[in-house]
Write a protein that holds these residues in place. Structure first.
Motif, mmCIF file in Angstrom:
data_model
loop_
_atom_site.group_PDB
_atom_site.id
_atom_site.type_symbol
_atom_site.label_atom_id
_atom_site.label_comp_id
_atom_site.label_asym_id
_atom_site.label_seq_id
_atom_site.Cartn_x
_atom_site.Cartn_y
_atom_site.Cartn_z
ATOM 1 N N HIS A 93 0.841 -1.194 0.000
ATOM 2 C CA HIS A 93 0.000 0.000 0.000
ATOM 3 C C HIS A 93 0.876 1.243 0.000
ATOM 4 O O HIS A 93 1.953 1.255 0.583
ATOM 5 C CB HIS A 93 -0.911 -0.007 1.224
ATOM 6 C CG HIS A 93 -1.808 -1.197 1.280
ATOM 7 N ND1 HIS A 93 -2.942 -1.304 0.525
ATOM 8 C CD2 HIS A 93 -1.712 -2.354 1.978
ATOM 9 C CE1 HIS A 93 -3.525 -2.463 0.766
ATOM 10 N NE2 HIS A 93 -2.783 -3.128 1.640
ATOM 11 N N GLU A 94 0.393 2.271 -0.639
ATOM 12 C CA GLU A 94 1.150 3.522 -0.731
ATOM 13 C C GLU A 94 1.100 4.329 0.556
ATOM 14 O O GLU A 94 1.959 5.152 0.804
ATOM 15 C CB GLU A 94 0.616 4.372 -1.893
ATOM 16 C CG GLU A 94 0.819 3.732 -3.259
ATOM 17 C CD GLU A 94 2.289 3.536 -3.596
ATOM 18 O OE1 GLU A 94 3.100 4.441 -3.311
ATOM 19 O OE2 GLU A 94 2.632 2.462 -4.125
ATOM 20 N N SER A 95 0.054 4.107 1.369
ATOM 21 C CA SER A 95 -0.081 4.869 2.611
ATOM 22 C C SER A 95 -0.850 4.047 3.626
ATOM 23 O O SER A 95 -1.481 3.031 3.304
ATOM 24 C CB SER A 95 -0.850 6.170 2.346
ATOM 25 O OG SER A 95 -2.206 5.880 2.007
ATOM 26 N N ASP A 98 -4.511 3.947 2.667
ATOM 27 C CA ASP A 98 -4.801 2.910 1.667
ATOM 28 C C ASP A 98 -4.868 1.528 2.317
ATOM 29 O O ASP A 98 -5.724 0.713 1.995
ATOM 30 C CB ASP A 98 -3.735 2.891 0.567
ATOM 31 C CG ASP A 98 -3.809 4.108 -0.340
ATOM 32 O OD1 ASP A 98 -4.828 4.821 -0.303
ATOM 33 O OD2 ASP A 98 -2.823 4.313 -1.081
#
Length: 111
Positions: A93-95, A98
């Motif tokens: 996941h990018e963050s 997310d």
């Protein structure tokens, strides 16, 4: 008739000799401390066998509030996670947002 041979003992990897000081204190030589992976403040465990052989090994005490990490179940999960990461199984996941959004789509973990 031959003379019975003494039981052959394996050659030690290393030996060291130290003097016992007042109050029964001794200093472990640096090469022994390295071999035992111990340092100042660490513990050692001594075991004395019937034949007088003494074994010493480094001993790590675990604080009670961290003992859960060392249960067989937890360690099995850690090994499984390490294998999944090594095999590139999982979702990236990018963050954190997310990741939590993805987890929300999966529903409750217990049911």
């Amino acid at each position: 008739m031959g003379v019975p041979s003494a039981k052959a003992e394996p050659e030690p990897r290393m030996t060291a000799r130290v003097k016992v000081r007042p109050k029964a204190q001794l200093t472990l030589p640096e090469e022994i401390r390295r071999a035992l992976h111990i340092g100042e403040g660490d513990e050692v465990e001594f075991a004395v066998q019937e034949d007088g052989t003494v074994t010493i090994r480094g001993y790590v005490s675990i604080p009670t509030d961290q003992a859960w990490f060392f249960t067989p179940e937890w360690l099995a999960g850690e090994r499984e996670a390490d294998e999944d990461i090594a095999a590139r199984r999982g979702t990236v996941h990018e963050s954190a947002e997310d990741m939590f959004a993805h987890l929300d789509t999966l529903g409750p973990a217990d049911g």
